[in-house]
Design an enzyme around this catalytic site. Structure first.
Site, PDB file in Angstrom:
ATOM      1  N   LYS A  22      79.376  30.636  17.417  1.00  0.00           N
ATOM      2  CA  LYS A  22      78.087  29.974  17.618  1.00  0.00           C
ATOM      3  C   LYS A  22      77.498  30.341  18.974  1.00  0.00           C
ATOM      4  O   LYS A  22      76.309  30.668  19.088  1.00  0.00           O
ATOM      5  CB  LYS A  22      78.252  28.459  17.537  1.00  0.00           C
ATOM      6  N   ASN A  23      78.334  30.312  20.008  1.00  0.00           N
ATOM      7  CA  ASN A  23      77.840  30.551  21.356  1.00  0.00           C
ATOM      8  C   ASN A  23      77.496  32.015  21.620  1.00  0.00           C
ATOM      9  O   ASN A  23      76.865  32.328  22.631  1.00  0.00           O
ATOM     10  CB  ASN A  23      78.856  30.062  22.385  1.00  0.00           C
ATOM     11  N   CYS A 115      73.974  17.993  23.472  1.00  0.00           N
ATOM     12  CA  CYS A 115      74.980  16.939  23.561  1.00  0.00           C
ATOM     13  C   CYS A 115      74.857  16.175  24.880  1.00  0.00           C
ATOM     14  O   CYS A 115      74.566  16.757  25.916  1.00  0.00           O
ATOM     15  CB  CYS A 115      76.391  17.532  23.481  1.00  0.00           C
ATOM     16  N   ARG A 120      72.917  19.105  32.668  1.00  0.00           N
ATOM     17  CA  ARG A 120      72.917  20.546  32.468  1.00  0.00           C
ATOM     18  C   ARG A 120      71.512  21.055  32.782  1.00  0.00           C
ATOM     19  O   ARG A 120      70.763  21.452  31.888  1.00  0.00           O
ATOM     20  CB  ARG A 120      73.340  20.898  31.038  1.00  0.00           C
ATOM     21  N   ASP A 301      85.134  23.262  26.611  1.00  0.00           N
ATOM     22  CA  ASP A 301      84.967  23.000  25.185  1.00  0.00           C
ATOM     23  C   ASP A 301      86.293  22.750  24.464  1.00  0.00           C
ATOM     24  O   ASP A 301      86.301  22.247  23.342  1.00  0.00           O
ATOM     25  CB  ASP A 301      84.241  24.170  24.501  1.00  0.00           C
ATOM     26  N   ARG A 394      77.253  20.952  14.062  1.00  0.00           N
ATOM     27  CA  ARG A 394      76.580  21.840  15.000  1.00  0.00           C
ATOM     28  C   ARG A 394      77.479  22.993  15.437  1.00  0.00           C
ATOM     29  O   ARG A 394      76.978  24.046  15.843  1.00  0.00           O
ATOM     30  CB  ARG A 394      76.121  21.062  16.245  1.00  0.00           C
TER      31      ARG A 394
END
Length: 417
Positions: A22-23, A115, A120, A301, A394
């Protein structure tokens, strides 16, 4: 949205195919805006973040088409998004700034969401764009950048992944040479740079602290297979470590997961790197200490999944979270299962216990949700994970199917909005 009903399960055995990252996929999708030609992305993960970004790219004037197991993006009518809703849903939406500014000379988006795991800010993105010659204006909850970009030396106050990706994309079409210092080194940065290079960009140093980009006049279309998702692979490795058994994590790369693999080895889990992926054997038996850091340090993560492992590992494990100030929200939920966790500021101390008991718990964020699911695999009775926020979808592709296929007792229960 869904709940996940998880029951105590036998040791996991079999093979889990690891999805594309995903990233890595999200910035690559944004990078497709840098050309008016077709960009084909192979095997994108079936995640709500990908679907949300598809909607945003369409709002930016792109045509987005799914063809078998691929995504084709054609940004031949590029514009700034008019509908702000999709931008607010996810933090990765800020990555359209660089491509929009590079091609249009103007970019405007509302400040993004994501999230609720801590602050951030996007100040590093904006400082870098300003160094490239953009004028930055804030108004009505959004930010507008205008100007023609020229190469510059950019120093990041911290090695932000998002800022590195955004500035890397912006600099590909800037006039002259750009040097990004104190750049992030994550594998997803390397993959994005390789993707952009396949489009004709001139990039050197990705994966190191200094990236150099020589601007080109235009980029062309390409076809790209993104890297495997190291966070999904790490989470599944934690599922094996908490239940025991033997798992092949198909396509997982050891060189992307060194810090996790060292910690699992310290805990007594056996790991074998094979041509097909990573083999994980056995159960965690020894406590461990984890300090989250920027890559190649231990990834924030994977802090929550490893805390789930610590809950069942004999002895005292210690976690120091240095990246996000609000990333221990899962500790209170794990405690509802009977875990012994004490949190003080950014430190969590976990006393392993042989007994966890199923209970209703809530997914407070993406990685916390996955941690609760794998903790439920070794809790007596049923653990019901409430994911009304849609966090797990997600970032994890069909997590219940993948775990069930290797012996995990996990059911997805759809909920009506």
């Amino acid at each position: 949205m869904a709940h996940y009903a998880v029951r105590e399960s036998p040791p996991l055995r079999g093979e889990i195919p690891i999805s594309t990252s995903k990233n890595a996929v999200l910035p690559i999708m944004c990078g497709a805006l840098l050309t008016c030609e077709d960009v084909r992305i192979e095997s994108p993960p079936d995640l709500t973040d990908v679907t949300t970004l598809c909607s945003l790219l369409e709002a930016c004037g792109s045509r987005v088409k799914r063809e078998k197991d691929a995504l084709i993006i054609t940004a031949d009518a590029l514009q700034n998004p008019q509908d702000e809703e999709d931008v607010r849903k996810m933090r990765a939406s800020v990555l359209v700034l660089g491509p929009l500014l590079s091609r249009l000379g103007e970019a405007r988006i509302p400040l993004p969401g994501g999230c609720a795991i801590g602050q951030r800010p996007i100040d590093q993105h904006l400082k870098g764009m300003s160094a490239l010659g953009a004028k930055v204006t804030f108004d009505h909850g959004g930010v507008t950048l205008t100007g023609r970009l020229r190469g510059a030396v950019i120093y990041l106050d911290m090695p932000s992944v998002g800022a590195t990706e955004n500035l890397l994309m912006a600099a590909t079409l800037a006039e002259g040479i750009t040097r990004i210092e104190n750049a992030a080194k994550e594998p997803e940065i390397v993959d994005l740079a390789a993707f952009l290079s396949s489009m004709g960009a001139k990039i050197a140093g990705a994966g190191t602290s200094t990236i150099t980009i020589e601007g080109v006049h235009s980029l062309h279309g390409t076809s790209w297979m993104p890297i495997a998702d190291r966070v999904e692979a790490g989470t599944m490795a934690c599922a094996c470590a908490i239940t025991g058994g033997e798992l092949l994590l198909r396509s997982a790369r050891a060189d992307h997961l060194r810090s996790l693999l060292f910690k699992l080895s310290e805990a007594g889990v056996h790991i074998k790197d094979t041509p097909g992926g990573l083999m994980i054997f056995g159960r965690a038996k020894q406590p461990f200490e984890i300090r989250t850091m920027v890559y190649p340090g231990f990834p924030t993560d994977l802090q929550a999944p490893m805390m789930a492992v610590a809950c069942k590992t004999p002895g005292t494990s210690v976690f120091l979270e240095t990246i996000f100030e609000n990333r221990f929200m899962h500790a209170a939920e794990l405690a509802r299962l009977g875990a012994h966790i004490r949190v003080e500021n950014r430190v969590a101390v976990v006393e392993g216990t042989p007994y966890l008991t199923g209970a209703p718990v809530r997914a407070t964020d993406l990685r916390a949700g996955a941690a609760l699911v794998i903790a439920g695999l070794c809790a007596e009775g049923e653990t019901l994970v409430d994911d009304e926020g849609g966090h797990i979808d997600r970032g994890y592709c069909h997590i219940e199917q993948k775990l069930s296929a290797v012996g995990g007792d996990v059911r997805r229960i759809e909920t009506v909005q």
